[in-house]
Design a protein around this motif. Structure first.
Motif, PDB file in Angstrom:
ATOM      1  N   VAL A 116       0.828  -1.203   0.000  1.00 47.78           N
ATOM      2  CA  VAL A 116       0.000   0.000   0.000  1.00 47.78           C
ATOM      3  C   VAL A 116       0.867   1.261   0.000  1.00 47.78           C
ATOM      4  O   VAL A 116       0.564   2.227  -0.703  1.00 47.78           O
ATOM      5  N   GLN A 117       1.939   1.251   0.769  1.00 49.44           N
ATOM      6  CA  GLN A 117       2.805   2.430   0.860  1.00 49.44           C
ATOM      7  C   GLN A 117       4.266   1.976   0.900  1.00 49.44           C
ATOM      8  O   GLN A 117       4.834   1.761   1.976  1.00 49.44           O
ATOM      9  N   PRO A 118       4.883   1.815  -0.280  1.00 49.51           N
ATOM     10  CA  PRO A 118       6.266   1.334  -0.343  1.00 49.51           C
ATOM     11  C   PRO A 118       7.272   2.203   0.435  1.00 49.51           C
ATOM     12  O   PRO A 118       8.325   1.718   0.826  1.00 49.51           O
ATOM     13  N   ARG A 119       6.903   3.451   0.705  1.00 49.04           N
ATOM     14  CA  ARG A 119       7.823   4.325   1.455  1.00 49.04           C
ATOM     15  C   ARG A 119       8.081   3.814   2.866  1.00 49.04           C
ATOM     16  O   ARG A 119       9.030   4.233   3.516  1.00 49.04           O
ATOM     17  N   PHE A 120       7.249   2.869   3.344  1.00 46.71           N
ATOM     18  CA  PHE A 120       7.500   2.303   4.668  1.00 46.71           C
ATOM     19  C   PHE A 120       8.785   1.473   4.689  1.00 46.71           C
ATOM     20  O   PHE A 120       9.267   1.127   5.758  1.00 46.71           O
ATOM     21  N   MET A 121       9.343   1.206   3.526  1.00 50.82           N
ATOM     22  CA  MET A 121      10.658   0.552   3.475  1.00 50.82           C
ATOM     23  C   MET A 121      11.703   1.432   4.168  1.00 50.82           C
ATOM     24  O   MET A 121      12.716   0.934   4.648  1.00 50.82           O
ATOM     25  N   LEU A 122      11.443   2.746   4.231  1.00 48.66           N
ATOM     26  CA  LEU A 122      12.344   3.653   4.944  1.00 48.66           C
ATOM     27  C   LEU A 122      12.498   3.239   6.409  1.00 48.66           C
ATOM     28  O   LEU A 122      13.582   3.349   6.977  1.00 48.66           O
ATOM     29  N   LEU A 123      11.412   2.781   7.025  1.00 46.86           N
ATOM     30  CA  LEU A 123      11.484   2.329   8.423  1.00 46.86           C
ATOM     31  C   LEU A 123      12.395   1.120   8.544  1.00 46.86           C
ATOM     32  O   LEU A 123      13.245   1.048   9.435  1.00 46.86           O
ATOM     33  N   LYS A 124      12.198   0.160   7.644  1.00 50.14           N
ATOM     34  CA  LYS A 124      13.033  -1.042   7.666  1.00 50.14           C
ATOM     35  C   LYS A 124      14.498  -0.664   7.481  1.00 50.14           C
ATOM     36  O   LYS A 124      15.371  -1.134   8.220  1.00 50.14           O
ATOM     37  N   ASP A 125      14.772   0.198   6.508  1.00 47.92           N
ATOM     38  CA  ASP A 125      16.150   0.630   6.257  1.00 47.92           C
ATOM     39  C   ASP A 125      16.736   1.312   7.486  1.00 47.92           C
ATOM     40  O   ASP A 125      17.873   1.030   7.888  1.00 47.92           O
ATOM     41  N   HIS A 126      15.959   2.194   8.097  1.00 48.57           N
ATOM     42  CA  HIS A 126      16.435   2.935   9.273  1.00 48.57           C
ATOM     43  C   HIS A 126      16.800   1.989  10.417  1.00 48.57           C
ATOM     44  O   HIS A 126      17.898   2.074  10.986  1.00 48.57           O
ATOM     45  N   TYR A 127      15.889   1.086  10.752  1.00 47.70           N
ATOM     46  CA  TYR A 127      16.131   0.197  11.882  1.00 47.70           C
ATOM     47  C   TYR A 127      17.194  -0.857  11.566  1.00 47.70           C
ATOM     48  O   TYR A 127      17.946  -1.258  12.458  1.00 47.70           O
TER      49      TYR A 127
END
Length: 186
Positions: A116-127
């Motif tokens: 739905v919102q691929p930008r949530f990959m930013l969270l995975k990358d950050h953590y």
């Protein structure tokens, strides 16, 4: 929902209120009793958990002894990415050192969030980056610092854990014999 999690999500990416509400809706609340496992060796990790309250320890067993690899407390994410990402049996254990309240995110729900919102990959990358940096620093500390320096650094970086984590776990995490840690503490 915990405001700290929402603040963190906003600080990592410019997510809309609708994006955040969608993400939060995918979380399920649970409580793990002290001593219970979030993940046991041999299981496939199917969840990540955001720690609302409590404390957990990642550890491996060597010669029958629990050797801590990391500790996760409030406002941290709990999980074992190797098993979670690769869908393989875990060689790591994660157990609660205190009663721990978690917001669980299943692998299936995480996939829905990404769709739905691929930008949530930013969270995975950050953590993932934070975890990599932390593990690299800890490995370097074990090889470069004296036992006393490792303990003082642990105290400075984790002041809230000193009285919450049993001393024998802190000693093992720092690569110090419990007797040596007792001497350092005096």
């Amino acid at each position: 929902m915990p405001e700290e999690l929402i603040k963190k999500i906003r600080s990592i990416g410019n997510f809309s209120d609708a994006d955040i509400a969608f993400f939060i809706d995918k979380l399920d609340e649970t409580v793990i009793a002290k001593g219970e496992h979030f993940l046991s060796e041999g299981q496939v990790s199917r969840h990540l958990g955001y720690v609302v309250s409590g404390l957990a320890m990642h550890y491996k067993v060597y010669d029958g002894v629990e050797i801590p690899c990391d500790f996760t407390s409030e406002n941290g994410w709990l999980g074992y990415l190797n098993s979670f990402t690769n869908k393989t049996p875990s060689d790591m254990n994660i157990k609660a050192l205190e009663e721990t309240r978690l917001l669980l995110l299943s692998a299936d729900n995480l996939e829905k969030v990404y769709q739905v919102q691929p930008r949530f990959m930013l969270l995975k990358d950050h953590y993932t980056e934070l975890s990599f940096i932390s593990n690299t620093r800890h490995t370097a500390d074990l090889t470069m610092l004296t036992a006393k320096q490792r303990y003082y650094k642990f105290m400075q970086e984790n002041p809230g854990l000193i009285n919450r984590v049993p001393q024998y776990y802190i000693a093992a995490y720092l690569g110090i014999k419990p007797q040596s840690l007792s001497r350092i503490r005096k």
